[in-house]
Scaffold this motif. Structure first.
Motif, PDB file in Angstrom:
ATOM      1  N   HIS A   5       9.266  18.474  -8.706  1.00 37.76           N
ATOM      2  CA  HIS A   5       9.492  17.690  -9.932  1.00 37.76           C
ATOM      3  C   HIS A   5      10.102  16.328  -9.589  1.00 37.76           C
ATOM      4  O   HIS A   5       9.670  15.296 -10.108  1.00 37.76           O
ATOM      5  N   ARG A   6      11.105  16.338  -8.710  1.00 37.99           N
ATOM      6  CA  ARG A   6      11.845  15.116  -8.400  1.00 37.99           C
ATOM      7  C   ARG A   6      10.974  14.102  -7.675  1.00 37.99           C
ATOM      8  O   ARG A   6      11.065  12.899  -7.929  1.00 37.99           O
ATOM      9  N   LEU A   7      10.112  14.578  -6.765  1.00 40.58           N
ATOM     10  CA  LEU A   7       9.273  13.672  -5.974  1.00 40.58           C
ATOM     11  C   LEU A   7       7.880  13.475  -6.574  1.00 40.58           C
ATOM     12  O   LEU A   7       7.072  12.730  -6.017  1.00 40.58           O
ATOM     13  N   GLU A   8       7.617  14.173  -7.690  1.00 47.35           N
ATOM     14  CA  GLU A   8       6.313  14.070  -8.356  1.00 47.35           C
ATOM     15  C   GLU A   8       5.175  14.410  -7.392  1.00 47.35           C
ATOM     16  O   GLU A   8       4.194  13.688  -7.259  1.00 47.35           O
ATOM     17  N   ALA A   9       5.335  15.534  -6.713  1.00 44.95           N
ATOM     18  CA  ALA A   9       4.323  15.992  -5.760  1.00 44.95           C
ATOM     19  C   ALA A   9       3.028  16.377  -6.486  1.00 44.95           C
ATOM     20  O   ALA A   9       3.055  16.787  -7.655  1.00 44.95           O
ATOM     21  N   GLU A  10       1.915  16.246  -5.780  1.00 40.48           N
ATOM     22  CA  GLU A  10       0.623  16.625  -6.359  1.00 40.48           C
ATOM     23  C   GLU A  10       0.346  18.117  -6.212  1.00 40.48           C
ATOM     24  O   GLU A  10      -0.294  18.722  -7.065  1.00 40.48           O
TER      25      GLU A  10
ATOM     26  N   ASP B 209       8.475   3.328  -4.386  1.00 41.08           N
ATOM     27  CA  ASP B 209       7.285   2.494  -4.517  1.00 41.08           C
ATOM     28  C   ASP B 209       6.442   2.465  -3.240  1.00 41.08           C
ATOM     29  O   ASP B 209       5.305   1.991  -3.281  1.00 41.08           O
ATOM     30  N   ARG B 210       7.016   2.954  -2.159  1.00 42.62           N
ATOM     31  CA  ARG B 210       6.332   2.873  -0.868  1.00 42.62           C
ATOM     32  C   ARG B 210       5.603   4.160  -0.495  1.00 42.62           C
ATOM     33  O   ARG B 210       4.642   4.145   0.268  1.00 42.62           O
ATOM     34  N   PHE B 211       6.059   5.293  -1.061  1.00 46.68           N
ATOM     35  CA  PHE B 211       5.500   6.583  -0.660  1.00 46.68           C
ATOM     36  C   PHE B 211       5.053   7.387  -1.875  1.00 46.68           C
ATOM     37  O   PHE B 211       5.620   7.276  -2.966  1.00 46.68           O
ATOM     38  N   ARG B 212       4.041   8.214  -1.656  1.00 46.44           N
ATOM     39  CA  ARG B 212       3.598   9.180  -2.646  1.00 46.44           C
ATOM     40  C   ARG B 212       3.507  10.538  -1.972  1.00 46.44           C
ATOM     41  O   ARG B 212       2.969  10.636  -0.857  1.00 46.44           O
ATOM     42  N   VAL B 213       4.029  11.563  -2.604  1.00 43.82           N
ATOM     43  CA  VAL B 213       4.050  12.895  -1.998  1.00 43.82           C
ATOM     44  C   VAL B 213       2.779  13.646  -2.358  1.00 43.82           C
ATOM     45  O   VAL B 213       2.530  13.952  -3.531  1.00 43.82           O
ATOM     46  N   THR B 214       1.989  13.915  -1.353  1.00 45.10           N
ATOM     47  CA  THR B 214       0.755  14.665  -1.559  1.00 45.10           C
ATOM     48  C   THR B 214       1.030  16.149  -1.726  1.00 45.10           C
ATOM     49  O   THR B 214       0.526  16.788  -2.646  1.00 45.10           O
ATOM     50  N   ALA B 215       1.821  16.713  -0.811  1.00 40.13           N
ATOM     51  CA  ALA B 215       2.055  18.160  -0.856  1.00 40.13           C
ATOM     52  C   ALA B 215       3.405  18.507  -0.246  1.00 40.13           C
ATOM     53  O   ALA B 215       3.917  17.808   0.627  1.00 40.13           O
TER      54      ALA B 215
ATOM     55  N   MET C 299       0.840  -1.198   0.000  1.00 41.10           N
ATOM     56  CA  MET C 299       0.000   0.000   0.000  1.00 41.10           C
ATOM     57  C   MET C 299       0.877   1.252   0.000  1.00 41.10           C
ATOM     58  O   MET C 299       1.833   1.358   0.769  1.00 41.10           O
ATOM     59  N   THR C 300       0.582   2.199  -0.874  1.00 39.66           N
ATOM     60  CA  THR C 300       1.338   3.443  -0.952  1.00 39.66           C
ATOM     61  C   THR C 300       0.934   4.367   0.188  1.00 39.66           C
ATOM     62  O   THR C 300      -0.246   4.561   0.463  1.00 39.66           O
ATOM     63  N   HIS C 301       1.934   4.919   0.847  1.00 46.82           N
ATOM     64  CA  HIS C 301       1.720   5.806   1.989  1.00 46.82           C
ATOM     65  C   HIS C 301       1.873   7.243   1.519  1.00 46.82           C
ATOM     66  O   HIS C 301       2.888   7.606   0.918  1.00 46.82           O
ATOM     67  N   ARG C 302       0.870   8.073   1.795  1.00 47.72           N
ATOM     68  CA  ARG C 302       0.884   9.465   1.337  1.00 47.72           C
ATOM     69  C   ARG C 302       1.546  10.368   2.372  1.00 47.72           C
ATOM     70  O   ARG C 302       1.225  10.308   3.556  1.00 47.72           O
ATOM     71  N   ILE C 303       2.426  11.250   1.883  1.00 50.33           N
ATOM     72  CA  ILE C 303       3.245  12.099   2.740  1.00 50.33           C
ATOM     73  C   ILE C 303       3.094  13.564   2.333  1.00 50.33           C
ATOM     74  O   ILE C 303       3.088  13.892   1.138  1.00 50.33           O
ATOM     75  N   THR C 304       2.988  14.447   3.331  1.00 50.82           N
ATOM     76  CA  THR C 304       3.073  15.889   3.114  1.00 50.82           C
ATOM     77  C   THR C 304       4.236  16.409   3.949  1.00 50.82           C
ATOM     78  O   THR C 304       4.388  16.025   5.109  1.00 50.82           O
ATOM     79  N   ILE C 305       5.062  17.278   3.353  1.00 47.96           N
ATOM     80  CA  ILE C 305       6.217  17.829   4.069  1.00 47.96           C
ATOM     81  C   ILE C 305       6.030  19.331   4.247  1.00 47.96           C
ATOM     82  O   ILE C 305       5.960  20.081   3.269  1.00 47.96           O
ATOM     83  N   LEU C 306       5.951  19.769   5.493  1.00 42.91           N
ATOM     84  CA  LEU C 306       5.925  21.189   5.829  1.00 42.91           C
ATOM     85  C   LEU C 306       7.355  21.618   6.145  1.00 42.91           C
ATOM     86  O   LEU C 306       7.991  21.050   7.025  1.00 42.91           O
ATOM     87  N   GLY C 307       7.851  22.625   5.444  1.00 39.71           N
ATOM     88  CA  GLY C 307       9.258  22.993   5.595  1.00 39.71           C
ATOM     89  C   GLY C 307      10.123  22.153   4.681  1.00 39.71           C
ATOM     90  O   GLY C 307      11.208  21.709   5.053  1.00 39.71           O
ATOM     91  N   ALA C 308       9.656  21.958   3.456  1.00 38.55           N
ATOM     92  CA  ALA C 308      10.279  20.990   2.543  1.00 38.55           C
ATOM     93  C   ALA C 308      11.693  21.363   2.133  1.00 38.55           C
ATOM     94  O   ALA C 308      12.515  20.481   1.872  1.00 38.55           O
ATOM     95  N   THR C 309      12.011  22.650   2.049  1.00 37.69           N
ATOM     96  CA  THR C 309      13.333  23.041   1.547  1.00 37.69           C
ATOM     97  C   THR C 309      14.319  23.335   2.668  1.00 37.69           C
ATOM     98  O   THR C 309      15.442  23.769   2.403  1.00 37.69           O
TER      99      THR C 309
END
Length: 395
Positions: free
Chosen positions: A48-53, A27-33, A1-11
């Motif tokens: 671009h690199r993480l294919e964020a939504e 394959d394990r994670f998908r970046v939501t935001a 199952m893909t786990h959705r992740i949001t990163i606050l303070g990404a840079t």
């Protein structure tokens, strides 16, 4: 199952390390935001690199350049406070809260939705509004996962026993770049010198806090809320090798320690792993190569910020929020050349003294904590001209 992740303070430093962990497990994670302050180029490249939504910048003036940087990618974007909240509210199982300073309090609190996991690297959320934050986390069912290396080590060490059997906990400190300096030399330190941390590469503000040991004081306050211990059950020891990150002392005399190489990807991976630990391509700990560990008590005469943080923790109520607000004002003045390094503890101490009559006041909500922070900043700013000496030249 893909786990959705949001990163606050990404840079920031934690956000970048989190991105490195995610990149090892596509394959394990998908970046939501992804959320950043004003770094258009850094945020767009990571998106671009993480294919964020979706990506958001807190700086509303950067909306157009952000949209241009993402043109043709299909990645949605926004800028300003409402865009940050939109990022937080998008569906995700885990929110990495890594915005530095009190600026991260409101979005981190907004992330406390039922069932969510919060990888907490924004210690100010608990320093300024610990009681309200932890109460709201319990009410919504959010799981608070400590991402700072010290608190993560303590959380892992706790697995070897029952929480009621804990006598004390010890957080370790590297001692920072001024560990062996005398008081006069420390007081005259420059921003460039605070950046020479012996272990980690961090942002400017955290570098200063680490050099003054205020960061360790804030971590004591954070640990108080995370683990429910009294102030007298929490201690600090200086450990320059930065291999032991935290120790749990048990009632039977045993001590459980959390050890790891000083690499933030390790505690981050621990927080992101929902069920099984992640396989990470990080150097393995080689004790024979290290050869030995050393320890020393922190010197609160040379590093008074640690003493002030202990006093704020002991006073309780809103005093930690006052401490943090005053420190952020003093650190910003130091970094901008309007104050010396030795002025930081003086401004903090004067500000805390001004609020001594309100020591029993406990912010009931995050909004109350932010109001107290604003007032503390106003008072601290008033002390800067009175106590500041001319800042020394940067080197």
């Amino acid at each position: 199952m893909t786990h959705r992740i949001t990163i606050l303070g990404a840079t920031g430093s934690i956000g970048k390390s989190t991105a490195e962990v995610l990149a090892q497990h596509p394959d394990r994670f998908r970046v939501t935001a992804l959320v950043s302050g004003s770094d258009v180029r850094g945020l767009a490249e990571m998106a671009h690199r993480l294919e964020a939504e979706f990506v958001a910048l807190a700086d509303a003036s950067k909306q157009k350049p952000l949209r241009e940087a993402l043109a043709g990618s299909g990645i949605a974007s926004g800028a300003g406070p409402s865009a940050v909240i939109e990022a937080v509210e998008r569906e995700a199982e885990t929110i990495v809260a890594a915005i530095s300073g009190v600026a991260g309090l409101a979005p981190t609190h907004a992330a406390l939705k039922k069932g969510r996991r919060i990888g907490l690297a924004n210690k100010e959320s608990l320093v300024c509004a610990g009681a309200a934050f932890m109460r709201d986390a319990a009410r919504t069912g959010a799981a608070i996962l400590p991402m700072d290396s010290e608190h993560n080590a303590l959380a892992q060490a706790l697995a070897s026993g029952h929480p009621d059997d804990v006598v004390t906990m010890t957080l370790t400190a590297s001692g920072g770049p001024f560990r062996t300096w005398d008081e006069a030399r420390i007081a005259a330190a420059t921003p460039a010198q605070t950046a020479k941390h012996p272990t980690y590469s961090m942002g400017a503000k955290i570098n200063v806090d680490s050099a003054s040991l205020m960061n360790k004081g804030l971590e004591l306050i954070e640990a108080h809320h995370l683990f429910g211990l009294r102030p007298d059950q929490l201690d600090v020891v200086v450990h320059p090798q930065s291999i032991i990150h935290g120790l749990v002392h048990w009632r039977d005399g045993a001590v459980t320690a959390g050890l790891a190489n000083p690499d933030m990807k390790i505690p981050i991976a621990n927080c992101l792993a929902a069920e099984r630990r992640l396989t990470m391509s990080v150097p393995r700990l080689d004790l024979a190569a290290i050869g030995g560990f050393t320890f020393e008590a922190p010197d609160e005469a040379r590093f008074p910020c640690l003493r002030l943080a202990r006093a704020a923790l002991a006073a309780g109520g809103g005093m930690p929020a006052v401490l943090n607000g005053a420190n952020e004002v003093a650190v910003e003045a130091f970094l901008s050349g309007r104050a010396g390094f030795g002025d930081i503890p003086r401004v903090v101490e004067e500000t805390c003294a001004a609020f001594a009559g309100q020591a029993g006041y406990e912010p009931a909500t995050v909004e109350d904590a932010l109001a107290l922070d604003r007032e503390a900043r106003r008072i601290a700013a008033g002390f800067l001209p009175a106590v500041s000496r001319p800042a020394v030249a940067r080197v």
